[in-house]
Design an enzyme around this catalytic site. Structure first.
Site, PDB file in Angstrom:
ATOM      1  N   PHE A   1      12.469 -42.813  18.606  1.00 17.25           N
ATOM      2  CA  PHE A   1      13.519 -43.548  17.873  1.00 17.25           C
ATOM      3  C   PHE A   1      14.036 -44.748  18.662  1.00 17.25           C
ATOM      4  CE2 PHE A   1      15.091 -39.518  15.372  1.00 17.25           C
ATOM      5  CZ  PHE A   1      13.941 -39.552  14.608  1.00 17.25           C
TER       6      PHE A   1
ATOM      7  N   ASN B   1       5.802 -35.705   8.288  1.00 18.14           N
ATOM      8  CA  ASN B   1       5.839 -36.491   9.515  1.00 18.14           C
ATOM      9  C   ASN B   1       4.540 -36.237  10.313  1.00 18.14           C
ATOM     10  OD1 ASN B   1       6.947 -37.959  11.811  1.00 18.14           O
ATOM     11  ND2 ASN B   1       8.962 -37.498  10.934  1.00 18.14           N
TER      12      ASN B   1
ATOM     13  N   ASN C   1       2.005 -41.055  18.930  1.00 20.58           N
ATOM     14  CA  ASN C   1       3.161 -41.804  19.429  1.00 20.58           C
ATOM     15  C   ASN C   1       4.248 -40.852  19.897  1.00 20.58           C
ATOM     16  OD1 ASN C   1       5.957 -42.165  17.864  1.00 20.58           O
ATOM     17  ND2 ASN C   1       4.364 -41.593  16.365  1.00 20.58           N
TER      18      ASN C   1
ATOM     19  N   SER D   1      10.933 -35.696  13.456  1.00 16.01           N
ATOM     20  CA  SER D   1      10.228 -36.374  14.546  1.00 16.01           C
ATOM     21  C   SER D   1      10.046 -35.380  15.687  1.00 16.01           C
ATOM     22  CB  SER D   1      11.022 -37.573  15.050  1.00 16.01           C
ATOM     23  OG  SER D   1      10.487 -37.986  16.292  1.00 16.01           O
TER      24      SER D   1
ATOM     25  N   LYS E   1      12.934 -35.464   5.088  1.00 15.69           N
ATOM     26  CA  LYS E   1      11.556 -35.618   5.591  1.00 15.69           C
ATOM     27  C   LYS E   1      11.236 -34.496   6.561  1.00 15.69           C
ATOM     28  CE  LYS E   1       8.321 -38.908   7.561  1.00 15.69           C
ATOM     29  NZ  LYS E   1       8.097 -40.316   7.858  1.00 15.69           N
TER      30      LYS E   1
ATOM     31  N   ASN F   1       9.633 -36.278  18.690  1.00 13.97           N
ATOM     32  CA  ASN F   1       9.901 -37.010  19.926  1.00 13.97           C
ATOM     33  C   ASN F   1      11.369 -37.100  20.316  1.00 13.97           C
ATOM     34  OD1 ASN F   1       7.107 -37.599  20.165  1.00 13.97           O
ATOM     35  ND2 ASN F   1       7.362 -39.157  18.583  1.00 13.97           N
ATOM     36  N   THR F   2      12.226 -36.401  19.590  1.00 11.60           N
ATOM     37  CA  THR F   2      13.632 -36.280  19.977  1.00 11.60           C
ATOM     38  C   THR F   2      13.875 -34.798  20.205  1.00 11.60           C
ATOM     39  OG1 THR F   2      14.304 -38.236  18.733  1.00 11.60           O
ATOM     40  CG2 THR F   2      16.023 -36.608  19.188  1.00 11.60           C
TER      41      THR F   2
END
Ligand SMILES: Cc1cc2nc3c(=O)[nH]c(=O)nc-3n(C[C@H](O)[C@H](O)[C@H](O)COP(=O)(O)O)c2cc1C
Length: 347
Positions: free
Chosen positions: A118, A253, A114, A182, A224, A184-185
């Site tokens: 967010f 993660n 994915n 994450s 995390k 993805n940021t």
């Protein structure tokens, strides 16, 4: 109790685009969770209480963050038998996330990729949802609220977003998770490195002390982290967690690594890989954390739990509690009871 066998539901869901299947499932849960239809997915919660970070968890299996980003389905998800549920990641302001498609199944490896980024409705909507949820917590379930930064906030100002998130969620959380892992940021994971982490955790700890005085309650704060860290980096993180009095660490993660899925359809999609292929990497980080932190420091193990045996392996690696996300997509609610029972039997 009339749990629908997930084997009957999965072919239908897997026939849909992954994000559409996700929206359909969450939408149905949100609509039906307070109606008698909830008996369709309800199963008895395994009672295997354990105290971690000063909190009494009814059992050691939790839902990992990111499935219910807006906290819309806490009671419905709770009916599946989780001992704890983590919702979010929430950012101060609502944001759409990355362009679609941004979620992919790799069924050959029981995995997902994915790059949602967010996507969420923002702190105000999140808190309204969280406050509506009642049954799960009334039954003793614990709620973790996971905070992050907006994509538009420059990384040098990331601390501001986390402080806003902490103050907002504090009165409503059993524990707060600070998500800096994450993929993805942009640049988010740079917050895991030495000085940036020291600054972030120092600021959060100071704010938490004020909030604890204001609300008369010290809410545990967990960090995390990613699986894509070497032993030295894990060691630095462990020392920084202790320095700033964090209450626990969630490992891990999703991963950026692709070796385990090389050659498969979608393997080259950008984003975080979860499920079976992250299991070993996450266990390695858990073992390294346990060695660096010593006994007694709470670790939540997450990554690639698809069976009761996998949940036991997380505990054997050094975790106190276990979370899952991708396993729920491949195995359905039955996995929650199976994993909780597996841990209860072995103590
Ligand atoms: C679609 C998807 C979205 C996710 N979103 C978040 C998120 O918003 N915040 C977060 O901390 N973790 C997020 N995660 C990571 C999971 O919480 C978990 O750490 C990771 O997927 C490894 O566990 P698993 O193999 O059981 O899925 C997401 C994972 C997936 C698959």
């Amino acid at each position: 109790m009339a749990l629908i066998p997930y084997a009957l539901t999965r072919p239908f869901l897997f026939g849909l685009d992954p994000e559409h299947a996700h929206e359909l499932t969450l939408g149905s849960l949100a609509r039906l969770q307070d109606t008698p239809a909830r008996c369709l997915w309800t199963q008895a919660r395994v009672q295997d209480p354990v105290t971690v970070a000063g909190l009494r968890f009814p059992n050691r299996i939790g839902l990992a963050a990111g499935l219910d980003k807006n906290g819309r389905c806490i009671d419905g998800l709770g009916d599946m038998g989780f001992g704890f549920i983590e919702v979010g990641t929430v950012t101060p302001l609502g944001q759409p996330g990355n362009p679609k498609p941004r979620m992919f199944r790799l069924p050959e490896r029981q995995a997902l990729i994915n790059r949602l980024g967010f996507n969420n409705e923002g702190l105000d909507a999140f808190l309204a949802n969280v406050q509506r949820a009642r049954r799960f917590r009334a039954a003793g379930g614990l709620l973790g609220l996971n905070i992050g930064k907006n994509a538009a906030t420059p990384i040098e100002r990331a601390v501001d977003d986390y402080l806003i998130g902490l103050a907002g969620v504090y009165p409503h959380a059993d524990y707060v998770t600070v998500n800096i892992s994450s993929p993805n940021t942009q640049n988010l994971r740079s917050l895991q490195s030495d000085e940036a982490l020291d600054g972030l955790l120092g600021a959060l700890q100071a704010r938490r002390a004020e909030l604890a005085a204001q609300h008369g309650r010290q809410v545990p704060m967990f960090l995390k982290i990613a699986p894509d860290l070497d032993e030295t980096q894990v060691g630095v993180i462990a020392a920084t967690l202790k320095k700033h009095g964090l209450d626990g660490v969630i490992a891990t993660n999703t991963t950026l690594a692709r070796e385990a899925v090389a050659g498969l359809p979608h393997a080259q999609e950008a984003g975080g890989l979860s499920g079976r292929p992250v299991f070993e990497a996450s266990n390695r980080v858990i073992r390294q954390l346990r060695a660096a932190l010593g006994p007694g420091f709470p670790i939540v193990g997450v990554g690639g739990v698809l069976s009761g045996e996998d949940a036991r392996a997380k505990i054997a690696a050094g975790a106190d509690l276990v979370q899952l996300y991708t396993g729920l997509i491949y195995r359905g609610p039955e996995l929650v009871a199976e994993a909780a029972r597996a841990l209860a039997r072995k103590g």
